[in-house]
Write a protein that holds these residues in place. Structure first.
Motif, short mmCIF file in Angstrom:
data_model
loop_
_atom_site.label_atom_id
_atom_site.label_comp_id
_atom_site.label_asym_id
_atom_site.label_seq_id
_atom_site.Cartn_x
_atom_site.Cartn_y
_atom_site.Cartn_z
N LEU A 41 17.43 1.51 -7.03
CA LEU A 41 17.42 2.14 -5.72
C LEU A 41 16.51 3.37 -5.74
N LEU A 42 16.65 4.19 -6.79
CA LEU A 42 15.85 5.42 -6.88
C LEU A 42 14.36 5.08 -6.99
N ASN A 43 14.02 4.03 -7.73
CA ASN A 43 12.61 3.60 -7.81
C ASN A 43 12.09 3.17 -6.45
N ALA A 44 12.91 2.42 -5.73
CA ALA A 44 12.51 1.96 -4.39
C ALA A 44 12.30 3.15 -3.45
N LEU A 45 13.20 4.13 -3.53
CA LEU A 45 13.08 5.32 -2.67
C LEU A 45 11.84 6.13 -3.01
N THR A 46 11.56 6.26 -4.31
CA THR A 46 10.40 7.08 -4.70
C THR A 46 9.09 6.40 -4.31
N ARG A 47 9.06 5.07 -4.42
CA ARG A 47 7.83 4.35 -4.00
C ARG A 47 7.58 4.55 -2.52
N ARG A 62 12.31 9.96 -9.97
CA ARG A 62 13.68 9.43 -9.90
C ARG A 62 14.71 10.56 -9.87
N LEU A 63 14.46 11.59 -10.68
CA LEU A 63 15.35 12.75 -10.74
C LEU A 63 15.45 13.42 -9.37
N LEU A 64 14.29 13.63 -8.74
CA LEU A 64 14.26 14.26 -7.41
C LEU A 64 14.95 13.38 -6.37
N ALA A 65 14.71 12.06 -6.46
CA ALA A 65 15.32 11.13 -5.50
C ALA A 65 16.84 11.13 -5.66
N GLY A 66 17.31 11.15 -6.91
CA GLY A 66 18.76 11.18 -7.18
C GLY A 66 19.40 12.41 -6.57
N ARG A 67 18.71 13.57 -6.74
CA ARG A 67 19.21 14.82 -6.16
C ARG A 67 19.27 14.73 -4.64
N LYS A 154 20.29 -7.61 -5.18
CA LYS A 154 20.35 -6.38 -5.96
C LYS A 154 21.72 -5.72 -5.77
N PRO A 155 22.33 -5.23 -6.83
CA PRO A 155 23.64 -4.57 -6.69
C PRO A 155 23.62 -3.41 -5.70
N TYR A 156 22.52 -2.64 -5.67
CA TYR A 156 22.49 -1.48 -4.76
C TYR A 156 22.45 -1.93 -3.30
N VAL A 157 21.80 -3.09 -3.03
CA VAL A 157 21.76 -3.61 -1.66
C VAL A 157 23.18 -4.03 -1.24
N THR A 158 23.89 -4.70 -2.16
CA THR A 158 25.28 -5.10 -1.89
C THR A 158 26.14 -3.88 -1.59
N ASP A 159 25.99 -2.83 -2.42
CA ASP A 159 26.77 -1.60 -2.20
C ASP A 159 26.48 -0.99 -0.84
N LEU A 160 25.21 -0.88 -0.48
CA LEU A 160 24.84 -0.27 0.80
C LEU A 160 25.38 -1.08 1.97
N MET A 161 25.26 -2.40 1.88
CA MET A 161 25.75 -3.26 2.97
C MET A 161 27.28 -3.17 3.10
N ARG A 162 27.98 -3.19 1.98
CA ARG A 162 29.46 -3.15 2.06
C ARG A 162 29.96 -1.77 2.49
N LEU A 163 29.19 -0.72 2.23
CA LEU A 163 29.53 0.61 2.76
C LEU A 163 29.40 0.62 4.28
#
Length: 393
Positions: A41-47, A62-67, A154-163
């Motif tokens: 997810l962080l890689n996708a956001l940074t791109r 990635r560090l900045l995106a995580g923050r 992707k697990p992060y997509v599943t998490d975002l959708m279920r949220l």
């Protein structure tokens, strides 16, 4: 967006839908914590947000995106909090990519009742998002959204959708017995949501988007919806099982589809090569294109609940089709496409087409590769013919 029905913050002792249902409030902080550390997810956001830094120093990016993620969700403690964040983005998207968003028929539905909204499917994420936004604006609870597991690679997509109150529809279960068990579980969850939780649901009338502009309900979906009731003790009466679910057809109409060229390419490949090979992240790209692309005017029309006077899944599907097609709004883009194809001139409402409409349409059409133009035009022309009963299905 409100989520009034999360009465308890404790998980029930036996949760038969734990692996498919949306997340509950007591799960939110753990899921958000996991997302803020998810490298994909962080890689996708940074791109997307920091492309140059992502190239030169991916670790720092990635560090900045995580923050940034942790800061964005610091005050999110419930599903409602999460959806309120989405509401802000939704408002901006409507303001910047649509000329108007109109809602009809919602005021005829009981604000205190749960419904199973079953709608035509043109855009992967926006169709239910517009339904949610209409409910949110009317001060009503948002829906739980049916989403195919083919979109959850992707697990992060599943998490975002279920949220965001999505529940998982099995499409990848292997073998007849596994599929039957999965659909039985799904049917039970949907019935429980409507009849016990009093919580509305949105689902598409068929698997996959209507890429050719022809909206049709798959009767197999109606069979699945009544499976759980069929399995209960006592006499099974089909019409009663349908009426209990309070099925309401929903029709969404886009003046322009941001994914129209990509859909035309798929239709062209199927017609000329006998099939279409989807790229790995194509669904995600379609979601992004749908959200960011120009849509012109958008209309959402809620129909009337389907009663107990239905005898078969085919009858229910036909009634959904009647309401969806009846409620579909034809825009100048639809008439201009029919005109460009040189078909059924008597169906073209020329008085509704302005010079600006024609200019805008021609500018869009000019950007479509020549070999895709017949498929592109058919997407927009077919709803006119469908509404007039002139389509050979």
């Amino acid at each position: 967006m409100t989520d009034q029905h999360h009465v308890s913050n404790a998980a029930p002792p036996a949760d038969p839908w734990a692996d498919i249902r949306p997340y509950m409030d007591h799960e939110v902080s753990e899921v958000l914590s996991r997302l803020s550390r998810d490298s994909e997810l962080l890689n996708a956001l940074t791109r997307f947000k920091l492309p140059r830094l992502a190239r030169w120093s991916p670790g720092l990016a990635r560090l900045l995106a995580g923050r940034a993620v942790r800061r964005e969700v610091a005050s999110v403690a419930s599903v409602r909090d999460f959806q309120m964040r989405i509401a802000g983005y939704m408002e901006r998207m409507i303001r910047t990519t649509t000329d108007a968003f109109e809602v009809a028929g919602l005021d005829k539905l009981d604000a205190n009742s749960a419904y199973l909204f079953i709608g035509n499917h043109r855009d992967i994420s926006l169709d239910p998002a517009f339904v949610n936004y209409a409910l949110y604006q009317a001060g009503r609870d948002t829906v739980r959204i049916a989403i195919g597991d083919n979109l959850l690679k992707k697990p992060y997509v599943t998490d975002l959708m279920r949220l965001n109150k999505s529940f998982i529809v099995p499409r990848s279960a292997r073998g007849k017995r596994a599929m039957l068990a999965a659909y039985q579980q799904l049917s039970g969850y949907i019935r429980h949501s409507i009849t016990v939780d009093n919580h509305s649901i949105w689902m598409a009338q068929r698997e996959g988007r209507a890429k050719n502009g022809i909206d049709r309900t798959d009767p197999a979906i109606i069979k699945m919806l009544t499976m759980a009731k069929r399995g209960e003790p006592g006499d099974f009466v089909f019409g009663e099982a349908v009426a209990e679910l309070k099925l309401v057809p929903v029709s969404i109409s886009y003046e322009y589809d941001p994914c129209d060229v990509q859909k035309a390419r798929e239709l062209s490949d199927v017609a000329t090569k006998g099939g279409y090979d989807k790229t790995e992240f194509e669904d995600i790209q379609s979601i992004v294109a749908g959200i960011t692309g120009t849509k012109g005017r958008v209309q959402l029309r809620f129909g009337q609940p389907i009663g107990a006077d239905m005898a078969t899944p085919d009858e229910v599907a036909a009634e959904i089709d009647r309401q969806v097609i009846g409620g579909y709004r034809l825009f100048p883009s639809h008439y201009l496409a029919l005109e460009a194809l040189g078909e059924a001139p008597e169906l073209i409402a020329r008085k509704s087409i302005t010079r600006e409409d024609r200019t805008r349409f021609n500018e869009r059409l000019a950007q479509v590769p020549d070999e895709l133009k017949p498929y592109w035009l058919a997407q927009y022309a077919n709803p006119v013919k469908h509404k007039a009963g002139r389509l050979r299905l």
